[in-house]
Enzyme design. Sequence first.
Site, PDB file in Angstrom:
ATOM      1  N   ASN A  89      26.290 -30.746  77.261  1.00 15.74           N
ATOM      2  CA  ASN A  89      25.837 -29.396  76.953  1.00 15.74           C
ATOM      3  C   ASN A  89      25.814 -28.474  78.173  1.00 15.74           C
ATOM      4  O   ASN A  89      25.977 -27.271  78.038  1.00 15.74           O
ATOM      5  CB  ASN A  89      24.428 -29.467  76.332  1.00 15.74           C
ATOM      6  N   TYR A 156      35.011 -19.971  83.204  1.00 15.44           N
ATOM      7  CA  TYR A 156      34.291 -20.468  82.037  1.00 15.44           C
ATOM      8  C   TYR A 156      35.253 -20.789  80.896  1.00 15.44           C
ATOM      9  O   TYR A 156      35.158 -21.854  80.270  1.00 15.44           O
ATOM     10  CB  TYR A 156      33.256 -19.433  81.584  1.00 15.44           C
ATOM     11  N   LYS A 160      35.925 -24.609  79.224  1.00 13.86           N
ATOM     12  CA  LYS A 160      35.749 -24.909  77.804  1.00 13.86           C
ATOM     13  C   LYS A 160      37.076 -25.313  77.141  1.00 13.86           C
ATOM     14  O   LYS A 160      37.099 -26.199  76.277  1.00 13.86           O
ATOM     15  CB  LYS A 160      35.124 -23.714  77.086  1.00 13.86           C
ATOM     16  N   THR A 193      20.684 -16.674  74.880  1.00 15.31           N
ATOM     17  CA  THR A 193      20.271 -17.463  76.038  1.00 15.31           C
ATOM     18  C   THR A 193      20.427 -16.630  77.308  1.00 15.31           C
ATOM     19  O   THR A 193      20.883 -15.481  77.282  1.00 15.31           O
ATOM     20  CB  THR A 193      21.139 -18.726  76.174  1.00 15.31           C
TER      21      THR A 193
END
Length: 252
Positions: A89, A156, A160, A193
């Site tokens: 995660n 990023y 991913k 978040t």
Amino acid sequence: MTTKHLTILTGGSRGMGLAMGRQLLAKGHTVLSIARSSSSALAAAAPTPDQLIQWEQDLGDTDAAAQRLGDWLRRLQPADWASITLINNAGVIPQIAPLSDLATPDLRNALRVGLEAPMALTGVFLGATGSWTVPKKVLNVSSGLGRRPMASQAAYCTAKAGMDAYARCVALEEAHKPHGAKIVSLAPGVIDTDMQVQLRSADAGAFPDVGNFKGLHEGGKLSSPEEAAAKVLGWLDRADFGQNVIADVREP
């Protein structure tokens, strides 16, 4: 026969990781949380002290993290567990800027935490539990940004996308083993978040998509960490987990 379930969770000290940790503990799972710092909130959610283990471990130090996990797993007794799961995660967003302006140390850390560490931890997880006959699962928390490009998010997006690619490879490898693990790389949707705060607070000159992220927040289109955690963990419980290696919680 034991009914104890073991889940290894990275990034369990805040955000959706913390929410997942709490929900797993509430379900009776034993949780090993690996994060840069321990969480008092996660500790408070553990019904018993022995149900939660917290490691303060920098996932940017991939060698140390993988060695530690591999050594720990090899000391476990398979008969003590009804299942074992790894949830990758943890992730970081470096400076929100074009690649031409990104400092090499920031780039390196983003790729180590977001891609190298998940690959290394998955490798030692599968190696140490290769002879286990109980259900084994690996869940990568991926992102829609791994499946579509975005300016000023090269590190990023690449991390991913790499998660998705190695999950496909591992699924093929494990399918040939008698007790192979199931793996899924799952996009969890857009979540309210700290990462979203970073994105919608970025300079518009450096980040052309900042308006889209502001719109998601203003339009109430962000899931809470708790809602997103429930969807992600619900995916783990699906009977067809692993059938679609690349998945999205917003899909059936």
